[in-house]
Design a protein around this motif. Structure first.
Motif, PDB file in Angstrom:
ATOM      1  N   MET A   1       0.938  -1.308   0.131  1.00 40.11           N
ATOM      2  CA  MET A   1      -0.101  -0.033  -0.011  1.00 40.11           C
ATOM      3  C   MET A   1       0.810   1.175  -0.090  1.00 40.11           C
ATOM      4  SD  MET A   1      -3.222  -0.630   2.544  1.00 40.11           S
ATOM      5  CE  MET A   1      -4.593   0.087   1.700  1.00 40.11           C
ATOM      6  N   GLN A   2       0.304   2.133  -0.592  1.00 42.90           N
ATOM      7  CA  GLN A   2       1.273   3.518  -0.553  1.00 42.90           C
ATOM      8  C   GLN A   2       1.023   4.033   0.519  1.00 42.90           C
ATOM      9  OE1 GLN A   2      -0.474   6.298  -3.498  1.00 42.90           O
ATOM     10  NE2 GLN A   2       1.221   7.761  -3.361  1.00 42.90           N
ATOM     11  N   GLU A   3       2.095   4.708   1.183  1.00 41.82           N
ATOM     12  CA  GLU A   3       2.338   5.484   2.328  1.00 41.82           C
ATOM     13  C   GLU A   3       2.545   6.886   2.106  1.00 41.82           C
ATOM     14  OE1 GLU A   3       5.249   3.766   5.085  1.00 41.82           O
ATOM     15  OE2 GLU A   3       4.117   1.979   5.040  1.00 41.82           O
ATOM     16  N   VAL A   4       2.010   7.870   2.996  1.00 42.84           N
ATOM     17  CA  VAL A   4       2.157   9.332   2.809  1.00 42.84           C
ATOM     18  C   VAL A   4       3.719   9.469   2.812  1.00 42.84           C
ATOM     19  CG1 VAL A   4       1.732  11.461   3.889  1.00 42.84           C
ATOM     20  CG2 VAL A   4      -0.229   9.867   3.538  1.00 42.84           C
ATOM     21  N   LYS A   5       4.159  10.335   2.124  1.00 42.86           N
ATOM     22  CA  LYS A   5       5.498  10.890   1.965  1.00 42.86           C
ATOM     23  C   LYS A   5       5.495  12.316   1.880  1.00 42.86           C
ATOM     24  CE  LYS A   5       6.623   9.469  -2.757  1.00 42.86           C
ATOM     25  NZ  LYS A   5       5.354   9.260  -2.883  1.00 42.86           N
ATOM     26  N   LYS A   6       6.805  12.996   2.041  1.00 43.04           N
ATOM     27  CA  LYS A   6       6.812  14.317   1.834  1.00 43.04           C
ATOM     28  C   LYS A   6       6.626  14.896   0.267  1.00 43.04           C
ATOM     29  CE  LYS A   6       9.268  16.722   5.398  1.00 43.04           C
ATOM     30  NZ  LYS A   6      10.448  17.450   5.986  1.00 43.04           N
ATOM     31  N   LEU A  50       1.257  12.669   9.569  1.00 42.10           N
ATOM     32  CA  LEU A  50       0.707  11.801   8.429  1.00 42.10           C
ATOM     33  C   LEU A  50       1.865  11.045   7.791  1.00 42.10           C
ATOM     34  CD1 LEU A  50      -1.484  14.625   7.107  1.00 42.10           C
ATOM     35  CD2 LEU A  50      -2.292  12.582   8.062  1.00 42.10           C
ATOM     36  N   LEU A  51       2.958  11.290   7.886  1.00 44.17           N
ATOM     37  CA  LEU A  51       3.928  10.604   7.324  1.00 44.17           C
ATOM     38  C   LEU A  51       3.899   9.002   7.591  1.00 44.17           C
ATOM     39  CD1 LEU A  51       7.173  12.764   7.580  1.00 44.17           C
ATOM     40  CD2 LEU A  51       5.714  12.565   5.772  1.00 44.17           C
ATOM     41  N   GLY A  52       3.856   8.255   6.531  1.00 42.12           N
ATOM     42  CA  GLY A  52       3.768   6.695   6.787  1.00 42.12           C
ATOM     43  C   GLY A  52       2.256   6.047   6.892  1.00 42.12           C
ATOM     44  N   MET A  53       1.340   7.072   7.058  1.00 40.98           N
ATOM     45  CA  MET A  53       0.141   6.685   7.014  1.00 40.98           C
ATOM     46  C   MET A  53      -0.449   6.192   5.651  1.00 40.98           C
ATOM     47  SD  MET A  53      -2.088   9.474   9.319  1.00 40.98           S
ATOM     48  CE  MET A  53      -3.688   8.468   9.266  1.00 40.98           C
ATOM     49  N   GLU A 137      -8.082  10.941   9.866  1.00 42.21           N
ATOM     50  CA  GLU A 137      -8.416   9.953   9.169  1.00 42.21           C
ATOM     51  C   GLU A 137      -7.771  10.596   7.592  1.00 42.21           C
ATOM     52  OE1 GLU A 137     -12.049   7.027   7.184  1.00 42.21           O
ATOM     53  OE2 GLU A 137     -12.542   8.775   8.682  1.00 42.21           O
ATOM     54  N   LEU A 138      -6.941   9.397   7.048  1.00 41.68           N
ATOM     55  CA  LEU A 138      -6.262   9.804   5.789  1.00 41.68           C
ATOM     56  C   LEU A 138      -7.385   9.127   4.789  1.00 41.68           C
ATOM     57  CD1 LEU A 138      -4.162  10.804   3.996  1.00 41.68           C
ATOM     58  CD2 LEU A 138      -2.991   8.370   3.987  1.00 41.68           C
ATOM     59  N   VAL A 139      -8.008  10.250   4.155  1.00 43.03           N
ATOM     60  CA  VAL A 139      -9.040   9.636   3.156  1.00 43.03           C
ATOM     61  C   VAL A 139      -8.292   9.315   1.649  1.00 43.03           C
ATOM     62  CG1 VAL A 139     -11.180  10.796   1.914  1.00 43.03           C
ATOM     63  CG2 VAL A 139     -10.669  11.358   4.417  1.00 43.03           C
ATOM     64  N   GLU A 140      -7.332  10.147   1.260  1.00 40.36           N
ATOM     65  CA  GLU A 140      -6.892   9.834  -0.036  1.00 40.36           C
ATOM     66  C   GLU A 140      -5.490  10.456  -0.155  1.00 40.36           C
ATOM     67  OE1 GLU A 140      -7.704  11.862  -4.404  1.00 40.36           O
ATOM     68  OE2 GLU A 140      -9.540  11.854  -3.145  1.00 40.36           O
TER      69      GLU A 140
END
Length: 152
Positions: A1-6, A50-53, A137-140
């Motif tokens: 799954m894609q994780e949030v990054k800068k 948010l990083l890694g979510m 909650e990370l929506v997108e």
């Protein structure tokens, strides 16, 4: 799954509270907040949390004041002579006004005290000096800005 990054553009639902549980902001009933992670659009503690979510993940962020709006600065609290207010304005505690900083920038200030001859104005952000709690909650994850490589 894609994780949030800068550099990612994300959409997030959030509920912001003070440590005593008092709500100060929420995206409930609105579109999710959309911003670029690391772009300086939100407080650093929110950004870093948010990083890694991954999409659909929920978490609670406990953000200390120094990663939110910073400490409350006493040099941003000042007295303003009451006789310099326009005659049609009655100063009241809690009233938010706009002041010029002398260089053309407008600053919001809040009246914190009304004295017989002066008004106490506070130019600190309302949440300065406060630790914050966000349920998020990370929506997108809408994507990243493309990396541009310039030729030598």
């Amino acid at each position: 799954m894609q994780e949030v990054k800068k550099g990612d553009t994300v959409k997030v639902h959030y509920h912001g509270k003070l440590t005593d549980g008092t709500t100060f902001d929420s995206s409930e009933g609105r579109e999710p907040l959309e911003f670029e992670v690391g772009g300086g659009m939100v407080i650093s503690g929110f950004d870093n949390g948010l990083l890694g979510m991954v999409v659909g993940e929920k978490k609670t962020l406990h953000i200390p004041a120094h990663e939110a709006y910073g400490p409350k600065r006493e040099d941003l609290v000042m007295e303003f002579p009451i006789d310099r207010f326009p005659p049609d304005v009655t100063p009241e505690v809690g009233m938010v006004l706009s002041m010029s900083d002398g260089q053309g920038q407008q600053l919001p200030v809040t009246i914190t005290e009304v004295k017989p001859d002066a008004v106490v104005l506070d130019a600190n952000p309302p949440l300065a000096g406060k630790d914050l709690v966000f349920d998020i909650e990370l929506v997108e994850i809408a994507g990243s800005k493309p990396l541009i490589i310039l030729p030598d």
